[in-house]
Design a protein around this motif. Structure first.
Motif, PDB file in Angstrom:
ATOM      1  N   TYR A 106      10.179  11.709  -5.149  1.00  9.15           N
ATOM      2  CA  TYR A 106       9.154  10.705  -4.834  1.00  9.15           C
ATOM      3  C   TYR A 106       8.044  11.338  -4.021  1.00  9.15           C
ATOM      4  O   TYR A 106       8.304  12.071  -3.056  1.00  9.15           O
ATOM      5  CB  TYR A 106       9.763   9.534  -4.052  1.00  9.15           C
ATOM      6  CG  TYR A 106      10.958   8.920  -4.735  1.00  9.15           C
ATOM      7  CD1 TYR A 106      10.811   8.231  -5.930  1.00  9.15           C
ATOM      8  CD2 TYR A 106      12.229   9.068  -4.198  1.00  9.15           C
ATOM      9  CE1 TYR A 106      11.912   7.698  -6.572  1.00  9.15           C
ATOM     10  CE2 TYR A 106      13.337   8.534  -4.835  1.00  9.15           C
ATOM     11  CZ  TYR A 106      13.177   7.846  -6.026  1.00  9.15           C
ATOM     12  OH  TYR A 106      14.253   7.322  -6.666  1.00  9.15           O
ATOM     13  N   ASN A 107       6.837  11.045  -4.402  1.00 11.49           N
ATOM     14  CA  ASN A 107       5.697  11.556  -3.647  1.00 11.49           C
ATOM     15  C   ASN A 107       5.649  10.889  -2.267  1.00 11.49           C
ATOM     16  O   ASN A 107       6.210   9.801  -2.069  1.00 11.49           O
ATOM     17  CB  ASN A 107       4.411  11.263  -4.413  1.00 11.49           C
ATOM     18  CG  ASN A 107       3.275  12.157  -3.994  1.00 11.49           C
ATOM     19  OD1 ASN A 107       3.436  13.027  -3.131  1.00 11.49           O
ATOM     20  ND2 ASN A 107       2.121  11.959  -4.602  1.00 11.49           N
ATOM     21  N   THR A 108       4.984  11.531  -1.340  1.00 10.83           N
ATOM     22  CA  THR A 108       4.809  10.953  -0.005  1.00 10.83           C
ATOM     23  C   THR A 108       3.322  10.845   0.298  1.00 10.83           C
ATOM     24  O   THR A 108       2.514  11.634  -0.212  1.00 10.83           O
ATOM     25  CB  THR A 108       5.458  11.834   1.073  1.00 10.83           C
ATOM     26  OG1 THR A 108       4.992  13.177   0.926  1.00 10.83           O
ATOM     27  CG2 THR A 108       6.964  11.828   0.967  1.00 10.83           C
ATOM     28  N   PHE A 109       2.984   9.871   1.123  1.00 10.09           N
ATOM     29  CA  PHE A 109       1.634   9.813   1.645  1.00 10.09           C
ATOM     30  C   PHE A 109       1.482  10.937   2.662  1.00 10.09           C
ATOM     31  O   PHE A 109       2.160  10.941   3.687  1.00 10.09           O
ATOM     32  CB  PHE A 109       1.359   8.472   2.313  1.00 10.09           C
ATOM     33  CG  PHE A 109       0.980   7.377   1.363  1.00 10.09           C
ATOM     34  CD1 PHE A 109       0.085   7.597   0.325  1.00 10.09           C
ATOM     35  CD2 PHE A 109       1.502   6.107   1.521  1.00 10.09           C
ATOM     36  CE1 PHE A 109      -0.274   6.584  -0.545  1.00 10.09           C
ATOM     37  CE2 PHE A 109       1.153   5.081   0.660  1.00 10.09           C
ATOM     38  CZ  PHE A 109       0.262   5.317  -0.379  1.00 10.09           C
ATOM     39  N   LYS A 110       0.615  11.889   2.354  1.00  5.31           N
ATOM     40  CA  LYS A 110       0.345  12.983   3.280  1.00  5.31           C
ATOM     41  C   LYS A 110      -0.940  12.665   4.034  1.00  5.31           C
ATOM     42  O   LYS A 110      -1.921  12.223   3.436  1.00  5.31           O
ATOM     43  CB  LYS A 110       0.192  14.287   2.499  1.00  5.31           C
ATOM     44  CG  LYS A 110       1.483  14.740   1.817  1.00  5.31           C
ATOM     45  CD  LYS A 110       1.254  15.828   0.813  1.00  5.31           C
ATOM     46  CE  LYS A 110       0.601  15.314  -0.449  1.00  5.31           C
ATOM     47  NZ  LYS A 110       1.484  14.442  -1.259  1.00  5.31           N
ATOM     48  N   ILE A 111      -0.925  12.879   5.328  1.00  6.97           N
ATOM     49  CA  ILE A 111      -2.147  12.664   6.110  1.00  6.97           C
ATOM     50  C   ILE A 111      -3.022  13.892   5.891  1.00  6.97           C
ATOM     51  O   ILE A 111      -2.880  14.915   6.555  1.00  6.97           O
ATOM     52  CB  ILE A 111      -1.827  12.437   7.596  1.00  6.97           C
ATOM     53  CG1 ILE A 111      -0.905  11.228   7.756  1.00  6.97           C
ATOM     54  CG2 ILE A 111      -3.113  12.238   8.376  1.00  6.97           C
ATOM     55  CD1 ILE A 111      -0.412  11.001   9.173  1.00  6.97           C
ATOM     56  N   PRO A 124     -12.249  17.140  -2.259  1.00  9.87           N
ATOM     57  CA  PRO A 124     -12.698  17.240  -3.648  1.00  9.87           C
ATOM     58  C   PRO A 124     -12.267  16.042  -4.493  1.00  9.87           C
ATOM     59  O   PRO A 124     -12.178  16.144  -5.713  1.00  9.87           O
ATOM     60  CB  PRO A 124     -12.019  18.525  -4.126  1.00  9.87           C
ATOM     61  CG  PRO A 124     -10.767  18.594  -3.331  1.00  9.87           C
ATOM     62  CD  PRO A 124     -11.089  18.009  -1.982  1.00  9.87           C
ATOM     63  N   PHE A 125     -11.938  14.948  -3.847  1.00  9.87           N
ATOM     64  CA  PHE A 125     -11.526  13.741  -4.560  1.00  9.87           C
ATOM     65  C   PHE A 125     -11.843  12.528  -3.687  1.00  9.87           C
ATOM     66  O   PHE A 125     -12.110  12.667  -2.492  1.00  9.87           O
ATOM     67  CB  PHE A 125     -10.029  13.770  -4.894  1.00  9.87           C
ATOM     68  CG  PHE A 125      -9.141  14.093  -3.715  1.00  9.87           C
ATOM     69  CD1 PHE A 125      -8.762  13.119  -2.805  1.00  9.87           C
ATOM     70  CD2 PHE A 125      -8.683  15.398  -3.511  1.00  9.87           C
ATOM     71  CE1 PHE A 125      -7.943  13.425  -1.729  1.00  9.87           C
ATOM     72  CE2 PHE A 125      -7.863  15.705  -2.433  1.00  9.87           C
ATOM     73  CZ  PHE A 125      -7.497  14.715  -1.531  1.00  9.87           C
ATOM     74  N   VAL A 161     -13.508   3.885  15.341  1.00 10.04           N
ATOM     75  CA  VAL A 161     -12.644   3.734  14.169  1.00 10.04           C
ATOM     76  C   VAL A 161     -11.740   4.956  14.064  1.00 10.04           C
ATOM     77  O   VAL A 161     -12.215   6.086  14.075  1.00 10.04           O
ATOM     78  CB  VAL A 161     -13.477   3.604  12.870  1.00 10.04           C
ATOM     79  CG1 VAL A 161     -12.559   3.491  11.662  1.00 10.04           C
ATOM     80  CG2 VAL A 161     -14.407   2.408  12.960  1.00 10.04           C
ATOM     81  N   LYS A 162     -10.432   4.710  14.000  1.00  7.02           N
ATOM     82  CA  LYS A 162      -9.485   5.780  13.706  1.00  7.02           C
ATOM     83  C   LYS A 162      -9.118   5.668  12.235  1.00  7.02           C
ATOM     84  O   LYS A 162      -8.714   4.597  11.775  1.00  7.02           O
ATOM     85  CB  LYS A 162      -8.228   5.646  14.565  1.00  7.02           C
ATOM     86  CG  LYS A 162      -7.146   6.692  14.267  1.00  7.02           C
ATOM     87  CD  LYS A 162      -7.598   8.101  14.609  1.00  7.02           C
ATOM     88  CE  LYS A 162      -6.527   9.133  14.304  1.00  7.02           C
ATOM     89  NZ  LYS A 162      -5.498   9.165  15.339  1.00  7.02           N
ATOM     90  N   TYR A 183      -7.424   7.486   8.487  1.00  9.29           N
ATOM     91  CA  TYR A 183      -6.502   8.417   7.839  1.00  9.29           C
ATOM     92  C   TYR A 183      -6.836   8.466   6.354  1.00  9.29           C
ATOM     93  O   TYR A 183      -6.939   7.417   5.709  1.00  9.29           O
ATOM     94  CB  TYR A 183      -5.047   7.944   7.977  1.00  9.29           C
ATOM     95  CG  TYR A 183      -4.541   7.837   9.392  1.00  9.29           C
ATOM     96  CD1 TYR A 183      -3.831   8.876   9.976  1.00  9.29           C
ATOM     97  CD2 TYR A 183      -4.747   6.684  10.137  1.00  9.29           C
ATOM     98  CE1 TYR A 183      -3.346   8.771  11.270  1.00  9.29           C
ATOM     99  CE2 TYR A 183      -4.276   6.566  11.432  1.00  9.29           C
ATOM    100  CZ  TYR A 183      -3.579   7.622  11.991  1.00  9.29           C
ATOM    101  OH  TYR A 183      -3.098   7.517  13.272  1.00  9.29           O
ATOM    102  N   GLU A 188      -4.292  10.113   0.451  1.00 10.48           N
ATOM    103  CA  GLU A 188      -3.969  10.504  -0.917  1.00 10.48           C
ATOM    104  C   GLU A 188      -5.226  10.360  -1.740  1.00 10.48           C
ATOM    105  O   GLU A 188      -6.204   9.753  -1.293  1.00 10.48           O
ATOM    106  CB  GLU A 188      -2.865   9.585  -1.454  1.00 10.48           C
ATOM    107  CG  GLU A 188      -2.240   9.977  -2.771  1.00 10.48           C
ATOM    108  CD  GLU A 188      -1.565  11.323  -2.700  1.00 10.48           C
ATOM    109  OE1 GLU A 188      -2.217  12.314  -3.121  1.00 10.48           O
ATOM    110  OE2 GLU A 188      -0.420  11.405  -2.252  1.00 10.48           O
ATOM    111  N   THR A 220      -7.125   4.448   5.166  1.00  8.80           N
ATOM    112  CA  THR A 220      -6.730   3.315   5.986  1.00  8.80           C
ATOM    113  C   THR A 220      -7.255   3.572   7.392  1.00  8.80           C
ATOM    114  O   THR A 220      -7.446   4.716   7.795  1.00  8.80           O
ATOM    115  CB  THR A 220      -5.198   3.117   5.976  1.00  8.80           C
ATOM    116  OG1 THR A 220      -4.872   1.916   6.682  1.00  8.80           O
ATOM    117  CG2 THR A 220      -4.479   4.283   6.608  1.00  8.80           C
TER     118      THR A 220
END
Lengths: 127, 134
Positions: free
Chosen positions: B29-34, B59-60, B126-127, B129, B132, B65
């Motif tokens: 399973y993929n993970t949300f990477k910061i 590049p994307f 604003v903080k 992240y 993905e 969030t």
């Protein structure tokens, strides 16, 4: 030295695009401290109520919140909703000690429960 | 044969588990990477709006969030929400005047849009992240 796992078909050696990695120690992740829920009961004669959950982390954490709307579906909070004769909205605030959930509503003829499902992460917003 | 790296939650057998919720990590399973995190502070003009623009350099188009903190307040609040001081049964929300309307992103920038219904300029931080690619 780093640890990385690439997605299928991508060679992990030399891969630098995070889109092609399942995991890499070069990138942080969101790690959750707690998953819980809390019920806010809105009296029929009230326009706004709040309820707090104590996390006591000592910093403002990253949180994710969902709210069960009056028809039984979970929505990503903040929420704005309406029915034939009713309006409701919900939001939340995060302090160094609490997550405070709030609802504003009008038009309900009975006391109404709003259930918040939330994840509190270890990640410090550093705000 | 596909090799798997997995860590199960305490009390769960890593070899017998099949529910993704039983794993702390699972390579299937993929993970949300910061990929990026940062903060930006800007002033929202009185009785006005502002879109805070931040170059992300990726590049994307990223999934973003964020949370906001209004100067002088001790709490963070989420996008798509007014900032509120509290609630009152006869009033509803007691708003501060700052509204975090939305987050959006394109190939180059992240945008944070705010309204200020108050009669004084207000600073917000604003903080954010980037987790993905969208």
């Amino acid at each position: 030295m780093k640890v990385a796992l690439s997605k299928p078909t991508y060679p992990v050696i030399g891969e630098t695009d995070p889109r092609n990695l399942i995991f890499s120690t070069e990138y942080g992740t969101l790690k959750y401290e707690a998953k819980s829920s809390i019920i806010l009961t809105m009296p029929t004669d009230s326009l706004g109520e709040s309820i707090a959950f104590n996390h006591n982390l000592g910093y403002i954490p990253f949180v994710e919140v969902y709210m069960e709307n009056p028809v039984g579906d979970y929505e990503y909070c903040p929420v704005n909703g309406s029915g034939a004769t009713v309006l409701w909205s919900s939001t939340f605030r995060v302090t160094t000690t609490q997550v405070i959930f709030s609802v504003e509503s009008t038009g309900f003829f009975l006391d109404t429960d709003f259930t918040f499902l939330f994840f509190i992460f270890k990640n410090d917003l550093d705000l | 044969m596909t090799n798997v790296i997995a860590l199960s939650k305490i009390g769960v057998s890593v070899l017998g588990a099949s529910d993704p919720n039983d794993f702390i990590f699972h390579s299937s399973y993929n993970t949300f990477k910061i990929i990026i995190e940062g903060d930006v502070t800007d002033t929202i003009p009185a009785l006005g709006s502002k879109t805070i623009q931040v170059a992300h350099g990726l590049p994307f188009i990223p999934l973003v969030t964020a949370f906001a903190l209004e100067d002088g307040k001790a709490w963070a609040f989420p996008p798509n929400s007014p900032n509120i001081n509290g609630t009152f049964p006869r009033i509803g929300y007691l708003k501060t005047g700052i509204v975090f309307n939305y987050i959006s992103a394109d190939e180059d920038y992240i945008y944070f849009n705010f309204d200020n219904t108050g009669v004084a300029n207000k600073d917000v931080t604003v903080k954010f992240y980037c987790l993905e690619a969208i």
